[in-house]
Design an enzyme around this catalytic site. Structure first.
Site, PDB file in Angstrom:
ATOM      1  N   VAL A   1       0.840  -1.195   0.000  1.00 54.14           N
ATOM      2  CA  VAL A   1       0.000   0.000   0.000  1.00 54.14           C
ATOM      3  C   VAL A   1       0.881   1.253   0.000  1.00 54.14           C
ATOM      4  O   VAL A   1       1.871   1.327   0.736  1.00 54.14           O
ATOM      5  CB  VAL A   1      -0.933   0.011   1.223  1.00 54.14           C
ATOM      6  CG1 VAL A   1      -1.853   1.225   1.184  1.00 54.14           C
ATOM      7  CG2 VAL A   1      -1.748  -1.276   1.255  1.00 54.14           C
ATOM      8  N   HIS A   2       0.499   2.213  -0.844  1.00 53.06           N
ATOM      9  CA  HIS A   2       1.233   3.483  -0.946  1.00 53.06           C
ATOM     10  C   HIS A   2       0.889   4.337   0.273  1.00 53.06           C
ATOM     11  O   HIS A   2      -0.009   5.164   0.255  1.00 53.06           O
ATOM     12  CB  HIS A   2       0.838   4.205  -2.242  1.00 53.06           C
ATOM     13  CG  HIS A   2       1.608   5.462  -2.489  1.00 53.06           C
ATOM     14  ND1 HIS A   2       2.772   5.489  -3.216  1.00 53.06           N
ATOM     15  CD2 HIS A   2       1.381   6.750  -2.111  1.00 53.06           C
ATOM     16  CE1 HIS A   2       3.230   6.729  -3.294  1.00 53.06           C
ATOM     17  NE2 HIS A   2       2.392   7.516  -2.607  1.00 53.06           N
ATOM     18  N   HIS A   3       1.639   4.110   1.359  1.00 51.07           N
ATOM     19  CA  HIS A   3       1.330   4.774   2.626  1.00 51.07           C
ATOM     20  C   HIS A   3       2.599   4.828   3.467  1.00 51.07           C
ATOM     21  O   HIS A   3       3.232   3.803   3.726  1.00 51.07           O
ATOM     22  CB  HIS A   3       0.234   3.997   3.360  1.00 51.07           C
ATOM     23  CG  HIS A   3      -0.376   4.734   4.501  1.00 51.07           C
ATOM     24  ND1 HIS A   3       0.147   4.691   5.775  1.00 51.07           N
ATOM     25  CD2 HIS A   3      -1.481   5.529   4.573  1.00 51.07           C
ATOM     26  CE1 HIS A   3      -0.608   5.424   6.584  1.00 51.07           C
ATOM     27  NE2 HIS A   3      -1.598   5.941   5.880  1.00 51.07           N
TER      28      HIS A   3
END
Length: 488
Positions: free
Chosen positions: A396-398
């Site tokens: 996840v892009h986080h």
């Protein structure tokens, strides 16, 4: 005259419990057991060479008590009917047992209660400010405690918008409005599944931040929030804000809607609810009373927006003003707000871009004024809600989820290692709905490909709304069928 069945049973000297008949002799003879030979006349007996024989046939017909078969044709019919009835009953039982079971299995494959809990938990992971110690998300801590210092204001709190460390007032307000709407509509459902306190806590966290924003509408704007891959707890760079005046009508209208809707969620807390309504009315009056030449979108104001307009461009302000007036009417029952909402809606409808027609989003609320794909039933056979099911996105892009929680301070340069890593995130960002697949149902689970793997608070609000709407209501539900008026 041969003895009858009844006379044979009545004999005390020679009691016979079972008898069988020999058709060739017309006699009844004792039988060793009830099931000695139940070989009825299905043409199994050998043909006799004489009319009468003194020796009983080895293929007798058994007669149980008073049962005497007098008509072979009728008996055949009886057997056929009996077998047919038995098969019909068995078929019915199997049909009732297996078909509903299959349907039940399909329904139970989607656990809405779990999905709702996880979708709400995502907001716990997005909290900024003094982080609550009782949170179920253990890889978060205090962050953004200097927010607002550059504007000499306290802007701590609120939510980080997505996988970056920016806080946007526009999307925060929209998110709070939508979540509050779900509580107004489905109060009993939330209570029934044990999530009412959870969702109310999230709404209050966001509402407290919007009360701080007040008439000074602001957004964090800093290139580092986008370019620097760093946990929010490790931020040391300056976080300036952009300040918008009353000409940012769309932003003002969205905040008015959020505060008004939240006031209905907390209506039993008269003090807090009153604060929310008062702030909403003050901001709305200040905005609506501005000269028409000063009304517009926040993206039209040079000092306002900046980073925001790059990610969340606003195409109109009339729909937000109608949206805000509608919620103010629902919160106060003041018909003046309803009249304004009707007039603004008509004007906004004429100006609505065709691309937004029929869509409810952070950018278009006109249709608001009027589950199973993402949980795994899709061509990729994966859930786009992180943590739900057996297969879901792991890159996840986080920032917080992708950097290990090891109490070591990491700067922007250190974070690039984790941004470009091909390994799964060390923390599972439970409840985050990622961007999802493309139009061909293809999904790329890559941290660096944010259009597929980045979540945001506005999208998750729509997800929560959809999930709670699908949840079965309790048997004693007190939700109104058309309840934007509150609950009794």
């Amino acid at each position: 005259m041969p003895p009858t069945v009844s006379s044979t049973f009545e004999s005390e000297r020679h009691p016979v419990r079972y008898v069988h008949a020999v058709s060739e002799t017309g006699r009844l003879l004792p039988s060793a057991s009830r099931w000695n030979s139940i070989a009825l006349d299905f043409k199994l007996t050998p043909n006799s060479s004489t009319v009468y024989e003194s020796i009983p046939s080895q293929y007798p017909k058994s007669v149980d008590y008073n049962l005497v078969i007098t008509d072979r044709k009728h008996f055949h019919c009886f057997i056929i009917v009996l077998v047919t009835i038995i098969f019909a009953i068995l078929a019915s039982v199997l049909l009732v047992h297996f078909l509903p079971q299959k349907h039940k299995q399909e329904e139970s494959s989607i656990d809405l209660k779990l999905a709702i809990n996880q979708a709400l938990t995502f907001y716990d992971a997005q909290k900024s400010g003094r982080y609550p110690r009782n949170s179920s998300v253990k890889f978060r801590g205090d962050s953004g405690l200097q927010d607002g210092n550059s504007a000499k204001a306290d802007l701590t709190g609120g939510f980080y918008d997505s996988g970056n460390n920016i806080k946007f007032t526009f999307t925060t307000a929209y998110t709070m409005t939508l979540l509050s709407w779900t509580v107004v509509e489905y109060h009993s459902k939330y209570a029934d599944i044990g999530e009412l306190d959870h969702v109310r806590d999230i709404i209050r966290w966001g509402s407290d931040y919007l009360l701080k924003v007040g008439s000074t509408i602001s957004d964090n704007n800093e290139a580092n929030d986008v370019s620097c891959w760093q946990r929010p707890e490790d931020m040391t760079y300056e976080r300036p804000v952009s300040i918008c005046d009353g000409s940012a009508s769309d932003l003002a209208g969205e905040i008015v809607a959020a505060l008004s809707a939240a006031s209905m969620v907390f209506k039993e807390d008269k003090h807090y609810s009153g604060r929310l309504v008062h702030a909403a009315e003050s901001l709305y009056e200040a905005t609506i009373n501005e000269k028409s030449t000063k009304q517009g979108t926040y993206t039209m104001v040079d000092a306002c927006g900046k980073q925001s307009r790059m990610l969340y461009n606003s195409t109109s302000y009339k729909d937000e003003l109608a949206w805000g007036a509608t919620w103010l009417f629902l919160a106060t029952e003041n018909t003046d707000y309803l009249k304004n909402a009707i007039a603004l809606f008509s004007s906004a409808k004429r100006d609505e871009p065709s691309v937004d027609n029929g869509i409810v989003s952070w950018n278009d609320k006109l249709n608001a004024v009027e589950v199973n794909y993402l949980l795994g039933q899709n061509p990729m056979k994966m859930s786009y809600l992180v943590g739900y099911g057996d297969k879901f996105p792991v890159q996840v892009h986080h920032r917080s989820a992708s950097i290990p929680w090891n109490n070591q301070h990491l700067n922007c340069e250190d974070g690039k290692k984790w941004l470009n890593s091909k390994d799964p995130n060390p923390q599972v960002l439970v409840g985050a709905m990622v961007g999802g697949p493309d139009t061909n149902d293809k999904f790329m689970d890559q941290r660096t490909n944010q259009k597929f793997t980045e979540p945001n608070i506005a999208s998750n609000a729509g997800l929560v709304a959809a999930l709670i709407a699908l949840q079965d209501p309790p048997s004693n539900s007190r939700d109104f069928k058309n309840s934007l008026w509150g609950w009794t």
